[in-house]
Motif scaffolding. Structure first.
Motif, PDB file in Angstrom:
ATOM      1  N   LEU A 182       0.858  -1.187   0.000  1.00 36.70           N
ATOM      2  CA  LEU A 182       0.000   0.000   0.000  1.00 36.70           C
ATOM      3  C   LEU A 182       0.895   1.238   0.000  1.00 36.70           C
ATOM      4  O   LEU A 182       2.082   1.149   0.304  1.00 36.70           O
ATOM      5  N   TYR A 183       0.308   2.394  -0.287  1.00 38.18           N
ATOM      6  CA  TYR A 183       1.073   3.641  -0.230  1.00 38.18           C
ATOM      7  C   TYR A 183       1.358   3.979   1.233  1.00 38.18           C
ATOM      8  O   TYR A 183       0.435   4.244   2.000  1.00 38.18           O
ATOM      9  N   GLU A 184       2.632   3.962   1.572  1.00 41.66           N
ATOM     10  CA  GLU A 184       3.030   4.165   2.971  1.00 41.66           C
ATOM     11  C   GLU A 184       2.664   5.568   3.478  1.00 41.66           C
ATOM     12  O   GLU A 184       2.407   5.749   4.662  1.00 41.66           O
ATOM     13  N   ASP A 185       2.632   6.540   2.583  1.00 43.49           N
ATOM     14  CA  ASP A 185       2.390   7.923   3.015  1.00 43.49           C
ATOM     15  C   ASP A 185       0.906   8.277   3.118  1.00 43.49           C
ATOM     16  O   ASP A 185       0.577   9.353   3.611  1.00 43.49           O
ATOM     17  N   LEU A 186       0.060   7.411   2.635  1.00 43.66           N
ATOM     18  CA  LEU A 186      -1.379   7.724   2.696  1.00 43.66           C
ATOM     19  C   LEU A 186      -1.983   7.270   4.012  1.00 43.66           C
ATOM     20  O   LEU A 186      -1.492   6.338   4.645  1.00 43.66           O
ATOM     21  N   TRP A 214      -2.888  12.452  -4.491  1.00 49.41           N
ATOM     22  CA  TRP A 214      -2.828  12.258  -3.024  1.00 49.41           C
ATOM     23  C   TRP A 214      -1.406  11.882  -2.625  1.00 49.41           C
ATOM     24  O   TRP A 214      -0.860  12.367  -1.651  1.00 49.41           O
ATOM     25  N   VAL A 215      -0.844  10.961  -3.412  1.00 52.05           N
ATOM     26  CA  VAL A 215       0.492  10.468  -3.096  1.00 52.05           C
ATOM     27  C   VAL A 215       1.543  11.564  -3.302  1.00 52.05           C
ATOM     28  O   VAL A 215       2.493  11.679  -2.528  1.00 52.05           O
ATOM     29  N   THR A 219      -0.895  -4.444  -5.718  1.00 46.64           N
ATOM     30  CA  THR A 219      -2.245  -4.094  -5.268  1.00 46.64           C
ATOM     31  C   THR A 219      -3.121  -3.682  -6.451  1.00 46.64           C
ATOM     32  O   THR A 219      -4.251  -4.155  -6.575  1.00 46.64           O
ATOM     33  N   ILE A 232       7.527   6.365  -6.220  1.00 44.88           N
ATOM     34  CA  ILE A 232       6.702   5.983  -5.057  1.00 44.88           C
ATOM     35  C   ILE A 232       5.969   4.668  -5.342  1.00 44.88           C
ATOM     36  O   ILE A 232       5.904   3.784  -4.490  1.00 44.88           O
ATOM     37  N   LYS A 280       8.543   1.894  -5.103  1.00 45.68           N
ATOM     38  CA  LYS A 280       8.999   1.693  -3.718  1.00 45.68           C
ATOM     39  C   LYS A 280       7.962   0.916  -2.905  1.00 45.68           C
ATOM     40  O   LYS A 280       8.306   0.049  -2.109  1.00 45.68           O
ATOM     41  N   ASN A 281       6.702   1.213  -3.132  1.00 45.20           N
ATOM     42  CA  ASN A 281       5.632   0.534  -2.379  1.00 45.20           C
ATOM     43  C   ASN A 281       5.121  -0.720  -3.088  1.00 45.20           C
ATOM     44  O   ASN A 281       4.162  -1.333  -2.633  1.00 45.20           O
ATOM     45  N   LYS A 282       5.769  -1.083  -4.185  1.00 49.42           N
ATOM     46  CA  LYS A 282       5.357  -2.244  -5.003  1.00 49.42           C
ATOM     47  C   LYS A 282       3.847  -2.207  -5.240  1.00 49.42           C
ATOM     48  O   LYS A 282       3.136  -3.202  -5.074  1.00 49.42           O
ATOM     49  N   ILE A 283       3.365  -1.039  -5.606  1.00 45.83           N
ATOM     50  CA  ILE A 283       1.927  -0.811  -5.668  1.00 45.83           C
ATOM     51  C   ILE A 283       1.266  -1.567  -6.819  1.00 45.83           C
ATOM     52  O   ILE A 283       0.053  -1.797  -6.807  1.00 45.83           O
TER      53      ILE A 283
END
Lengths: 294, 216
Positions: free
Chosen positions: A95-99, B10-11, B63, B54, B57-60
């Protein structure tokens, strides 16, 4: 060695001759099915192919052979429809760590027609997840709870979990197991639960899939294991050939032997007075299969 | 699709604010004779690069690909994010340049004309169209070098071609430049936008193909 479960109407997942090749590792051909109303534990050592199988189910990896039908549909041709009915929890959060927790839910929600924000907030409250906390501020256990809340908030029919209990404390693990038991109550849903903590499966699993080196070694109900399998222990001189032929993963020491049998009744009928038959745990079943293959 | 674009912003939240402050500062403080093209390009690429970093880094991708989403929508949303950054950068530039012109009338500050706006948008869109398929193929971390190349090479290349052309070293380019510069202005603008759109569409098709064949 594989006891296959017949593909039937109540199958929520049917995997046929599934294959995937990597350099130095081949998965399959795998054949198994998951039934509605049951929790299937997916066990095996690290690198056995559990995560690869789950990724193939989720179409994160491209299969090289075979078929995967979920809810009676091909998992690639009907990918969107299939995924709308699946909840997933992986071993990492991805998941997005910053959210914040709240924003993360807002990324997930719009993609699921049955998303229930109230249900999500209710799970978050149950797990003490603050909606305003950033994902990076959560512990590993709390991240898993966030993933579980996201997975359950759209009322999935199939819950796929890859090592969800790793990194969780005993209380959180028990909490998760309770939720899974509740989840499965209406007998219309199914859970695939991959784990190396087999004691969790002793408590909740109905079926067990044991995979090793990309092959399924055991595919049966937990009750069948506990009814038919037995841990056999005794002095070395009782290890006669009739008994030895019934055992898997026999280990010998100066004090005696121990091994696993798939036929408790047959071993009991041998009338060997000094041998002891014990009910094995899933971990012991796994270990003796491992021992046999060494 | 809108959720996917929204999540990019948002990110990027804090980074977007910083980039816009940086853009305003650059417009006000540094004499700029090139108009909005370089700054809009830099802002867009910094944000798109950050967004990719980003995600990696978050392997998004794990998801996103597990959600009931078309791979096509995931890719197209990134192009939309780039376009929004592009237009947003241009709008901020235009407003800042206008305000700065009124506050500091003695300073030379390039304003946004229709031509420079189209140039900024098409130039950035075309470079993004070249960059994004490479990002989907190699990932942001592996494409760091490519990122630098995409940041600086276009400016050097354009500068070099312009200088060579002015010195008469590219005679074969003359007929083309002549026919383009003699086109009616509206036709030229529409033509440039159409060419950019075709390049972006080809790029999107390639990116979708690359993304669909990738595994995570």
């Amino acid at each position: 060695m594989t006891t296959s479960i017949n593909v039937a109407d109540e199958d929520i997942v049917a995997v046929t001759d599934l294959e995937k090749k990597f350099q130095g590792f081949t998965l399959g051909p795998l054949n198994f099915s998951l039934r509605r109303g049951y929790i299937t534990g997916f066990i095996g050592p690290n690198g056995a192919g559990k995560t690869t199988t789950i990724k193939l189910l989720m179409n994160l990896l491209h299969r090289e052979g075979g078929a995967i039908r979920i809810f009676g549909q091909d998992n690639i041709e009907s990918e969107l429809d299939v995924k709308r009915r699946i909840g997933f929890v992986y071993d990492e959060s991805f998941l997005y760590e910053d959210l914040t927790v709240s924003r993360t839910a807002r990324i997930f929600g719009p993609h699921y027609p049955k998303w229930n924000q109230t249900a999500f907030e209710s799970y978050a409250k149950r797990f003490d997840l603050s909606l305003n906390k950033r994902v990076k501020e959560l512990s590993r256990g709390m991240k898993m709870k966030l993933n579980l809340s996201l997975a359950l908030a759209h009322d999935p029919e199939l819950l796929i979990m890859d090592e969800p209990t790793s990194g969780l404390d005993v209380v959180s693990r028990q909490e998760l197991l309770d939720i899974l038991s509740d989840f499965i109550q209406d007998e219309n849903r199914a859970v695939l639960f991959s784990t190396h903590i087999t004691s969790d499966l002793d408590k909740v699993a109905d079926y067990v899939l044991f995979i090793r080196d990309g092959q399924i070694l055991l595919n049966t109900s937990k009750d069948e294991i506990f009814e038919n399998y037995a841990l056999v222990k005794g002095p070395i001189d009782e290890l006669v050939s009739d008994l030895n032929s019934q055992l898997i993963g026999v280990r010998k020491s100066a004090y005696g032997f121990d091994g696993l049998t798939k036929n408790r009744t047959k071993v009991a009928r041998l009338n060997l007075p000094r041998i002891v038959l014990e009910r094995p745990t899933l971990e012991q079943v796994m270990l003796y299969f491992e021992e046999e293959l060494k | 699709m809108s959720t996917l674009v929204l999540k990019d912003f948002w990110v990027l939240n804090k980074r977007t604010r910083w980039m816009l402050i940086y853009l305003v500062a650059m417009v006000v403080l540094i004499p700029n004779i090139f108009g909005p093209v370089p700054l809009v390009f830099l802002v867009t690429f910094a944000l798109i690069g950050q967004s990719g970093l980003i995600d990696d880094k978050n392997k998004i991708a794990v998801t996103l690909n597990s959600l009931p989403l078309r791979r096509r929508d995931i890719v197209v949303s990134r192009y939309l994010t780039a376009l929004i950054c592009n237009v947003l950068g241009l709008a901020i530039y235009a407003v800042t340049a206008e305000v700065a012109r009124r506050l500091f009338p003695a300073r030379e500050i390039s304003q946004v004309s229709l031509g420079s706006a189209v140039a900024a948008i098409t130039f950035t869109a075309i470079i993004a169209a070249l960059y994004l398929p490479l990002y989907y193929r190699f990932g942001q971390a592996n494409a760091q070098l490519l990122n630098i190349v995409f940041m600086f090479v276009p400016f050097f290349a354009l500068g070099l071609i312009t200088r060579m052309f002015a010195n008469g070293k590219l005679p074969w380019l003359k007929p083309f430049v002549h026919s383009v510069t003699t086109l009616p202005y509206p036709l030229l603008i529409v033509g440039v936008l159409l060419i950019a759109a075709v390049i972006v569409l080809i790029s999107i098709t390639i990116s979708i193909g690359v993304y669909r064949s990738s595994e995570c």
